[in-house]
Design a protein around this motif. Structure first.
Motif, short mmCIF file in Angstrom:
data_model
loop_
_atom_site.label_atom_id
_atom_site.label_comp_id
_atom_site.label_asym_id
_atom_site.label_seq_id
_atom_site.Cartn_x
_atom_site.Cartn_y
_atom_site.Cartn_z
N GLU A 244 0.82 -1.21 0.00
CA GLU A 244 0.00 0.00 0.00
C GLU A 244 0.85 1.27 0.00
O GLU A 244 0.33 2.37 -0.13
N LYS A 245 2.18 1.09 0.19
CA LYS A 245 3.08 2.24 0.37
C LYS A 245 2.55 3.16 1.47
O LYS A 245 2.40 4.36 1.29
N LYS A 246 2.29 2.54 2.60
CA LYS A 246 1.68 3.26 3.72
C LYS A 246 2.47 2.99 5.00
O LYS A 246 2.82 1.85 5.30
N VAL A 247 2.75 4.06 5.75
CA VAL A 247 3.44 3.95 7.03
C VAL A 247 2.49 4.37 8.14
O VAL A 247 1.88 5.43 8.07
N ILE A 248 2.37 3.53 9.15
CA ILE A 248 1.55 3.84 10.32
C ILE A 248 2.49 4.08 11.49
O ILE A 248 3.32 3.23 11.80
N LEU A 249 2.36 5.23 12.13
CA LEU A 249 3.26 5.61 13.21
C LEU A 249 2.53 5.73 14.53
O LEU A 249 1.38 6.19 14.58
N THR A 250 3.20 5.33 15.60
CA THR A 250 2.66 5.48 16.95
C THR A 250 2.71 6.96 17.33
O THR A 250 3.73 7.62 17.09
N PRO A 251 1.64 7.53 17.90
CA PRO A 251 1.63 8.95 18.24
C PRO A 251 2.60 9.29 19.36
O PRO A 251 3.06 8.40 20.10
N LEU A 252 2.90 10.56 19.52
CA LEU A 252 3.85 11.01 20.54
C LEU A 252 3.40 10.64 21.94
O LEU A 252 4.21 10.26 22.79
N GLU A 253 2.10 10.78 22.20
CA GLU A 253 1.62 10.57 23.57
C GLU A 253 1.79 9.13 24.06
O GLU A 253 1.70 8.87 25.26
N LYS A 254 2.04 8.19 23.14
CA LYS A 254 2.25 6.80 23.55
C LYS A 254 3.73 6.44 23.66
O LYS A 254 4.09 5.28 23.79
N ARG A 255 4.57 7.46 23.61
CA ARG A 255 6.01 7.23 23.73
C ARG A 255 6.50 7.71 25.09
O ARG A 255 5.79 8.38 25.83
N ILE A 256 7.75 7.37 25.40
CA ILE A 256 8.33 7.67 26.72
C ILE A 256 9.18 8.93 26.64
O ILE A 256 9.85 9.17 25.64
N GLY A 257 9.17 9.72 27.70
CA GLY A 257 10.05 10.87 27.79
C GLY A 257 9.33 12.19 27.73
O GLY A 257 8.10 12.25 27.71
N ASN A 258 10.11 13.30 27.69
CA ASN A 258 9.50 14.60 27.53
C ASN A 258 9.18 14.82 26.05
O ASN A 258 9.47 13.97 25.20
N ASP A 259 8.59 15.96 25.72
CA ASP A 259 8.10 16.17 24.35
C ASP A 259 9.21 16.09 23.31
O ASP A 259 9.03 15.52 22.23
N PHE A 260 10.37 16.67 23.61
CA PHE A 260 11.47 16.65 22.66
C PHE A 260 11.99 15.22 22.46
O PHE A 260 12.29 14.79 21.35
N GLN A 261 12.09 14.48 23.56
CA GLN A 261 12.55 13.09 23.47
C GLN A 261 11.57 12.23 22.68
O GLN A 261 11.96 11.37 21.88
N LYS A 262 10.27 12.48 22.88
CA LYS A 262 9.26 11.75 22.12
C LYS A 262 9.38 12.07 20.63
O LYS A 262 9.25 11.17 19.78
#
Length: 520
Positions: free
Chosen positions: A44-62
């Motif tokens: 499909e040439k499609k990339v699905i990415l996990t959103p920032l809020e589901k990652r660890i760290g502060n906003d810059f680290q996310k």
């Protein structure tokens, strides 16, 4: 920076730009999903990415993790032949080895990614589960993943199991190195996965559970904790990456300037948001729309070439034969030099798109023509805004596609792509909803594209008069399935008080018609 939140449409825009640039695939689409882990669907040439809020760290680290994840998926698009499901041991192991292979290939081109890869490894290691929380033989597969990727495992294993994991890791690394040296691809690595399955003494169809993160999303590592993990990664990765400066990796200076620009753009876009209660205009909210379906690149490129020639006064021609160009004689006869006239358009225009049900049969072509128009207007640096109207839940809705001071980009194209043609043509009601916006923006031209008669002609006539009264030139473009019908619609619109009406039967003619309206 913990309090600042990047909007998903901003993230989709930057991820689309980066992934297309890194992968050299212009048709890749990006989606941010709360329900799915980061993955790429090659067909499909499609990339699905996990959103920032589901990652660890502060906003810059996310953001750094999000950016590096995007790079890995771009490398998979560029180098991988297939990506299997992670649900079973065979696919999980193949994908793990492919990640390492594409990483090493990608690093040869994108040398500046090394610090970000190391930073991302630290958070990947922190996010993996403790081995005692993984049950059955899936623990062996998880231990293999950790040892292969990070050179360390989180927890303890039986000595016999650990010996298998070390042996399997040595073999897997050898296969990845050989694949790169011999220019072998995914299918060749796939042939060797069975040997790893055999060494680990597991079933290739063993179910791999979704790993539960060691830390909850949003929790941050202290700088001391991060450096501690980084030291482990740095030591184990020195053979691949050389000496690693942990302090430099923690700071992320090479990405910080990019992040600051994104934050500033995000703030600007937030400030441009409309108060829908006061002006009755809404912003389409869905982010996972594939906007490439309404991009006609041949139409767009043809128009850009045409208007490039128009803008500069130069025309490029490719002929089979011709006289040799004598520059000295030409300059003597055309004193003193060439003059390159740069034309510019000063007109401010607001465009309103009719998305009533009558347009539904031609909705895709209509949107393709609109996209081409917007691309050319952006190319010519015209100040323009785009709105549309349709009916939703029996109420007319006016949608903001692009504000005047926003850039035309993938996010604005996604807004247009998701609008469903439905309902009648209540132009007077739409004009009323837009009146305060038009009064504030004061465009030179307000252009309405419509394919039908308005629901209340008298009310439209009054609103047209009011808008003309504040100095706006009112123009209508009548769309029809053929020349006769388009001309009839345009003639009927004349009686509603518009300063100018035009007829269009071929949707691809819309951009030319609109550009000809604008003052040079």
């Amino acid at each position: 920076m913990q309090s600042i939140q990047l909007q998903n449409d901003s993230l989709v825009e930057i991820a689309t730009f980066l992934i297309r640039r890194w992968s050299e695939e212009e048709n890749v689409t990006i989606e941010i999903s709360d329900n799915l882990q980061t993955k790429t669907r090659l067909k499909e040439k499609k990339v699905i990415l996990t959103p920032l809020e589901k990652r660890i760290g502060n906003d810059f680290q996310k953001y750094r993790q999000f950016r590096t994840s995007s790079w890995y998926e771009a490398m998979k698009i560029k180098y991988s032949e297939k990506i299997l499901s992670d649900d079973h041991a065979f696919g999980f192991i193949l994908n793990t080895m492919e990640t390492k292979r594409v990483e090493q290939l990608g690093r040869k081109i994108w040398k500046g990614m090394d610090e970000e890869i190391i930073f991302n490894y630290s958070y990947m290691l922190v996010s993996r589960p403790q081995l005692h929380t993984v049950y059955g033989k899936a623990r062996i597969v998880e231990a293999f993943y950790q040892y292969f990727m990070f050179g360390a495992i989180k927890g303890e294993l039986q000595e016999s199991h650990f010996e298998k994991i070390k042996k399997a890791t040595t073999f897997a690394k050898k296969i990845v190195i050989e694949s790169i040296e011999n220019n072998q691809k995914t299918s060749w690595i796939e042939k060797n996965v069975a040997e790893i399955i055999k060494i680990l003494d597991i079933d290739s169809l063993l179910t791999i559970p979704i790993s539960v993160a060691f830390m909850k999303a949003g929790m941050a590592l202290s700088e001391e904790e991060l450096k501690k993990v980084l030291k482990i990664i740095a030591k184990n990765k020195e053979g691949d990456f050389g000496k690693i400066d942990a302090s430099s990796v923690v700071k992320g200076d090479n990405v910080y300037d990019e992040y600051k620009v994104l934050i500033e753009e995000n703030k600007k876009n937030e400030n441009k948001g409309l108060t829908t209660e006061s002006v009755g205009i809404q912003i389409p909210s869905t982010k996972n729309i594939d906007e490439t379906a309404i991009y006609d690149m041949s139409l767009i490129n043809g128009l850009k070439m045409k208007f490039k020639e128009w803008k500069t006064g130069w025309k490029e021609q490719h002929l089979r034969s011709g006289d040799e160009f004598d520059d000295e004689n030409f300059i003597e006869g055309n004193e003193p030099f060439f003059t390159d006239f740069k034309k510019s358009i000063k007109t401010k225009i607001i465009i309103l798109l009719d998305h009533s049900s009558s347009i539904s049969s031609d909705a895709i072509e209509y949107k393709k023509a609109t996209i081409a128009l917007c691309e050319v207007l952006a190319f010519l640096r015209v100040k323009f805004a785009v709105y549309a109207f349709s009916t939703e839940n029996r109420s007319v809705v006016c949608w903001s596609i692009k504000e005047e001071n926003m850039k035309w980009n993938n996010s604005t194209a996604k807004r247009l792509a998701q609008i469903v043609a439905n309902g009648s043509t209540p132009l007077a009601e739409v004009y009323d909803k837009m009146f305060s916006t038009l009064q504030a923006k004061q465009p030179n031209i307000f252009l309405t594209l419509t394919d039908g008669e308005p629901s209340d002609s008298n009310a439209v006539r009054k609103m047209t008069k009011s808008l003309k009264g504040i100095g706006i030139t009112m123009v209508a473009l009548g769309l029809g399935p053929n020349t006769v019908r388009a001309t009839t619609i345009a003639n009927n619109l004349k009686h509603l008080g518009y300063d100018k009406t035009m007829a269009v039967s071929r949707l691809k003619d819309i951009p030319n018609k609109v550009i000809n309206l604008l003052d040079v």
